[in-house]
Design a protein around this motif. Structure first.
Motif, PDB file in Angstrom:
ATOM      1  N   UNK A 141       0.803  -1.143  -0.031  1.00  0.00           N
ATOM      2  CA  UNK A 141      -0.013   0.059   0.043  1.00  0.00           C
ATOM      3  C   UNK A 141       0.715   1.131   0.035  1.00  0.00           C
ATOM      4  N   UNK A 142       1.638   1.139  -1.107  1.00  0.00           N
ATOM      5  CA  UNK A 142       2.542   2.465  -1.204  1.00  0.00           C
ATOM      6  C   UNK A 142       2.402   3.027  -2.635  1.00  0.00           C
ATOM      7  N   UNK A 143       2.791   4.270  -2.685  1.00  0.00           N
ATOM      8  CA  UNK A 143       3.057   4.775  -3.986  1.00  0.00           C
ATOM      9  C   UNK A 143       3.972   4.495  -4.782  1.00  0.00           C
ATOM     10  N   UNK A 144       3.857   4.352  -5.848  1.00  0.00           N
ATOM     11  CA  UNK A 144       4.889   4.120  -7.214  1.00  0.00           C
ATOM     12  C   UNK A 144       4.856   5.285  -7.964  1.00  0.00           C
ATOM     13  N   UNK A 145       5.938   5.637  -8.765  1.00  0.00           N
ATOM     14  CA  UNK A 145       6.204   6.865  -9.479  1.00  0.00           C
ATOM     15  C   UNK A 145       5.269   6.759 -10.861  1.00  0.00           C
ATOM     16  N   UNK A 146       5.262   5.182 -11.368  1.00  0.00           N
ATOM     17  CA  UNK A 146       4.566   5.114 -12.689  1.00  0.00           C
ATOM     18  C   UNK A 146       3.043   5.229 -12.670  1.00  0.00           C
ATOM     19  N   UNK A 147       2.581   4.892 -11.226  1.00  0.00           N
ATOM     20  CA  UNK A 147       1.107   5.113 -10.972  1.00  0.00           C
ATOM     21  C   UNK A 147       0.749   6.536 -10.714  1.00  0.00           C
ATOM     22  N   UNK A 148       1.579   6.988  -9.933  1.00  0.00           N
ATOM     23  CA  UNK A 148       1.301   8.621  -9.555  1.00  0.00           C
ATOM     24  C   UNK A 148       1.386   9.381 -10.773  1.00  0.00           C
ATOM     25  N   UNK A 149       2.044   9.031 -11.703  1.00  0.00           N
ATOM     26  CA  UNK A 149       2.095   9.888 -13.048  1.00  0.00           C
ATOM     27  C   UNK A 149       1.268   9.637 -14.041  1.00  0.00           C
ATOM     28  N   UNK A 150       0.510   8.567 -13.857  1.00  0.00           N
ATOM     29  CA  UNK A 150      -0.602   8.124 -14.999  1.00  0.00           C
ATOM     30  C   UNK A 150      -1.577   9.085 -15.183  1.00  0.00           C
ATOM     31  N   UNK A 151      -1.688   9.761 -16.187  1.00  0.00           N
ATOM     32  CA  UNK A 151      -2.374  10.944 -16.520  1.00  0.00           C
ATOM     33  C   UNK A 151      -4.117  10.483 -16.303  1.00  0.00           C
ATOM     34  N   UNK A 152      -4.600   9.440 -16.443  1.00  0.00           N
ATOM     35  CA  UNK A 152      -5.919   9.121 -16.315  1.00  0.00           C
ATOM     36  C   UNK A 152      -6.121   8.358 -14.859  1.00  0.00           C
ATOM     37  N   UNK A 153      -5.299   7.543 -14.307  1.00  0.00           N
ATOM     38  CA  UNK A 153      -5.681   7.192 -12.845  1.00  0.00           C
ATOM     39  C   UNK A 153      -4.796   7.394 -11.796  1.00  0.00           C
ATOM     40  N   UNK A 154      -3.638   8.228 -12.374  1.00  0.00           N
ATOM     41  CA  UNK A 154      -2.905   8.707 -11.069  1.00  0.00           C
ATOM     42  C   UNK A 154      -3.356   9.306  -9.692  1.00  0.00           C
ATOM     43  N   UNK A 155      -4.173  10.511 -10.141  1.00  0.00           N
ATOM     44  CA  UNK A 155      -4.796  10.998  -8.781  1.00  0.00           C
ATOM     45  C   UNK A 155      -5.951  10.072  -8.032  1.00  0.00           C
ATOM     46  N   UNK A 156      -6.573   9.038  -8.734  1.00  0.00           N
ATOM     47  CA  UNK A 156      -7.338   8.160  -7.966  1.00  0.00           C
ATOM     48  C   UNK A 156      -6.458   7.374  -7.061  1.00  0.00           C
ATOM     49  N   UNK A 157      -5.373   6.791  -8.051  1.00  0.00           N
ATOM     50  CA  UNK A 157      -4.472   5.875  -7.262  1.00  0.00           C
ATOM     51  C   UNK A 157      -3.708   6.490  -5.890  1.00  0.00           C
ATOM     52  N   UNK A 158      -3.440   7.760  -6.000  1.00  0.00           N
ATOM     53  CA  UNK A 158      -2.740   8.595  -4.811  1.00  0.00           C
ATOM     54  C   UNK A 158      -3.961   8.546  -3.900  1.00  0.00           C
ATOM     55  N   UNK A 159      -5.054   8.912  -4.357  1.00  0.00           N
ATOM     56  CA  UNK A 159      -6.280   9.050  -3.213  1.00  0.00           C
ATOM     57  C   UNK A 159      -6.716   7.724  -2.564  1.00  0.00           C
ATOM     58  N   UNK A 160      -6.511   6.718  -3.471  1.00  0.00           N
ATOM     59  CA  UNK A 160      -6.725   5.328  -2.837  1.00  0.00           C
ATOM     60  C   UNK A 160      -5.702   5.115  -1.765  1.00  0.00           C
ATOM     61  N   UNK A 161      -4.506   5.179  -1.952  1.00  0.00           N
ATOM     62  CA  UNK A 161      -3.333   4.850  -0.983  1.00  0.00           C
ATOM     63  C   UNK A 161      -3.588   5.883   0.271  1.00  0.00           C
ATOM     64  N   UNK A 162      -3.996   7.036   0.228  1.00  0.00           N
ATOM     65  CA  UNK A 162      -4.122   7.844   1.303  1.00  0.00           C
ATOM     66  C   UNK A 162      -5.351   7.479   1.916  1.00  0.00           C
ATOM     67  N   UNK A 163      -6.633   7.133   1.242  1.00  0.00           N
ATOM     68  CA  UNK A 163      -7.858   6.624   1.926  1.00  0.00           C
ATOM     69  C   UNK A 163      -7.527   5.407   2.843  1.00  0.00           C
ATOM     70  N   UNK A 164      -6.701   4.698   2.188  1.00  0.00           N
ATOM     71  CA  UNK A 164      -6.436   3.270   3.054  1.00  0.00           C
ATOM     72  C   UNK A 164      -5.688   3.388   4.078  1.00  0.00           C
ATOM     73  N   UNK A 165      -4.432   4.401   4.120  1.00  0.00           N
ATOM     74  CA  UNK A 165      -3.615   4.528   5.153  1.00  0.00           C
ATOM     75  C   UNK A 165      -4.002   5.308   6.224  1.00  0.00           C
TER      76      UNK A 165
END
Length: 132
Positions: A50-74
């Motif tokens: 449950x950690x952020x990774x650069x590829x997912x964070x910078x994904x133009x379509x899903x990056x912000x959702x991925x970051x939000x999900x990690x923060x929501x869980x933690x």
């Protein structure tokens, strides 16, 4: 098929996994142990941890959702003991093609978590204080 296109076009915040990340079920635990292995290629290492990774964070379509999900869980875990455990399985050399394929695709480490009784016993003994 039209159903696939509709699902792909759906905003990430409307997906089941995103809604699940907003739950607070993990806050009911005093101890949370996240076990992962870089050798396991079925579950991405950062995802199991449950950690952020650069590829997912910078994904133009899903990056912000991925970051939000990690923060929501933690976020609900701020008062819990959160422990990340990295496992490296010792791999015996084998000439069997099936064994080599399992290693190459990461299946071996994924299954070893479940099937190696020696690992399970060692894990329970090592982390007993977090399990009771």
């Amino acid at each position: 098929p039209p159903g696939v296109a509709q699902k792909a076009a759906r905003p990430p915040a409307d997906t089941f996994l995103y809604r699940l990340s907003r739950g607070d079920a993990l806050s009911l635990f005093r101890n949370v142990i996240l076990v992962s292995s870089a050798e396991d290629r079925y579950v991405p290492h950062h995802s199991a941890r449950i950690q952020l990774c650069p590829e997912a964070m910078h994904d133009s379509r899903f990056g912000s959702a991925f970051v939000a999900m990690v923060h929501n869980i933690l976020a609900p875990l701020s008062c819990a003991n959160l422990l990340h455990v990295d496992i490296a399985f010792v791999q015996a050399d084998s000439k069997r093609l099936a064994h080599q394929l399992d290693l190459a695709i990461g299946r071996k480490a994924h299954i070893d978590f479940l099937e190696q009784q020696a690992f399970q016993q060692m894990f329970v003994q090592t982390y007993m204080q977090y399990l009771v």
